[in-house]
Enzyme design. Structure first.
Site, PDB file in Angstrom:
ATOM      1  N   ILE A   1       0.854  -1.176   0.000  1.00 44.62           N
ATOM      2  CA  ILE A   1       0.000   0.000   0.000  1.00 44.62           C
ATOM      3  C   ILE A   1       0.896   1.233   0.000  1.00 44.62           C
ATOM      4  O   ILE A   1       1.754   1.392   0.858  1.00 44.62           O
ATOM      5  CB  ILE A   1      -0.928   0.030   1.241  1.00 44.62           C
ATOM      6  CG1 ILE A   1      -1.667  -1.302   1.406  1.00 44.62           C
ATOM      7  CG2 ILE A   1      -1.876   1.216   1.173  1.00 44.62           C
ATOM      8  CD1 ILE A   1      -2.547  -1.704   0.238  1.00 44.62           C
ATOM      9  N   GLU A   2       0.697   2.071  -0.998  1.00 44.29           N
ATOM     10  CA  GLU A   2       1.399   3.347  -1.094  1.00 44.29           C
ATOM     11  C   GLU A   2       0.379   4.432  -0.770  1.00 44.29           C
ATOM     12  O   GLU A   2      -0.689   4.479  -1.375  1.00 44.29           O
ATOM     13  CB  GLU A   2       1.947   3.545  -2.504  1.00 44.29           C
ATOM     14  CG  GLU A   2       2.596   4.900  -2.745  1.00 44.29           C
ATOM     15  CD  GLU A   2       3.033   5.089  -4.187  1.00 44.29           C
ATOM     16  OE1 GLU A   2       3.475   6.208  -4.503  1.00 44.29           O
ATOM     17  OE2 GLU A   2       2.932   4.145  -4.995  1.00 44.29           O
ATOM     18  N   VAL A   3       0.688   5.251   0.213  1.00 46.51           N
ATOM     19  CA  VAL A   3      -0.141   6.421   0.502  1.00 46.51           C
ATOM     20  C   VAL A   3       0.667   7.629   0.062  1.00 46.51           C
ATOM     21  O   VAL A   3       1.872   7.703   0.284  1.00 46.51           O
ATOM     22  CB  VAL A   3      -0.578   6.496   1.971  1.00 46.51           C
ATOM     23  CG1 VAL A   3      -1.623   5.441   2.278  1.00 46.51           C
ATOM     24  CG2 VAL A   3       0.596   6.362   2.929  1.00 46.51           C
TER      25      VAL A   3
END
Length: 159
Positions: free
Chosen positions: A151-153
């Site tokens: 997951i890239e925020v």
């Protein structure tokens, strides 16, 4: 027999699209993009309960039940439909496996990094500069969910 065409595209554009051609033919001009936005994606998960808890508590997504007992994680106008590994709904991908998703979500990054730390979610990398889908510069932080999905925020940098 009349054809029903989407109101957003003039008939002259559809005549080019409807010509039979192979997607493997490199001599053809690039096709007109007919996609407007992403509605949903399917996440294959080991545990719907664990995934729902993680995404609702860590990312603030709303857990929605639909069509009986199916679950989805909702955010904005999009959602992740959850399919438990080995119990996928048809039709499905050729090789549905947990931990194969790599996705970027736009968020207020500084607040999110603080929240990840407060929730003991290990950060794999970041914040680091990246190039966003819109072509603008962004800052991103990476972590994994319980299934190992990356997951890239991220948030775009205003200049």
């Amino acid at each position: 027999m009349p054809r029903h065409l989407p109101s957003r595209l003039p008939a002259r554009m559809w005549s080019r699209i409807s010509e039979k051609q192979s997607w493997r033919d490199n001599s053809q001009a690039p096709s007109l993009c007919l996609i407007h936005k992403l509605d949903h994606t399917v996440m294959i998960v080991k545990s719907i309960k664990d995934t729902s808890m993680f995404y609702s508590q860590i990312l603030g997504m709303e857990v929605m039940t639909f069509k009986g007992d199916r679950k989805a994680l909702c955010f904005g106008d999009q959602k992740f439909n959850l399919h438990e590994a080995g119990k996928e709904f048809e039709p499905k991908a050729a090789h549905p496996v947990p931990g194969s998703l790599d996705i970027c979500l736009i968020t207020p990054l500084e607040e999110m990094v603080q929240h990840l730390a407060a929730c003991d979610v290990p950060i794999e990398e970041g914040p680091v500069p990246r190039m966003g889908a819109k072509g603008g510069k962004s800052m991103s932080t990476y972590f994994q969910d319980p299934d190992g999905n990356l997951i890239e925020v991220s948030n775009y940098i205003s200049l």
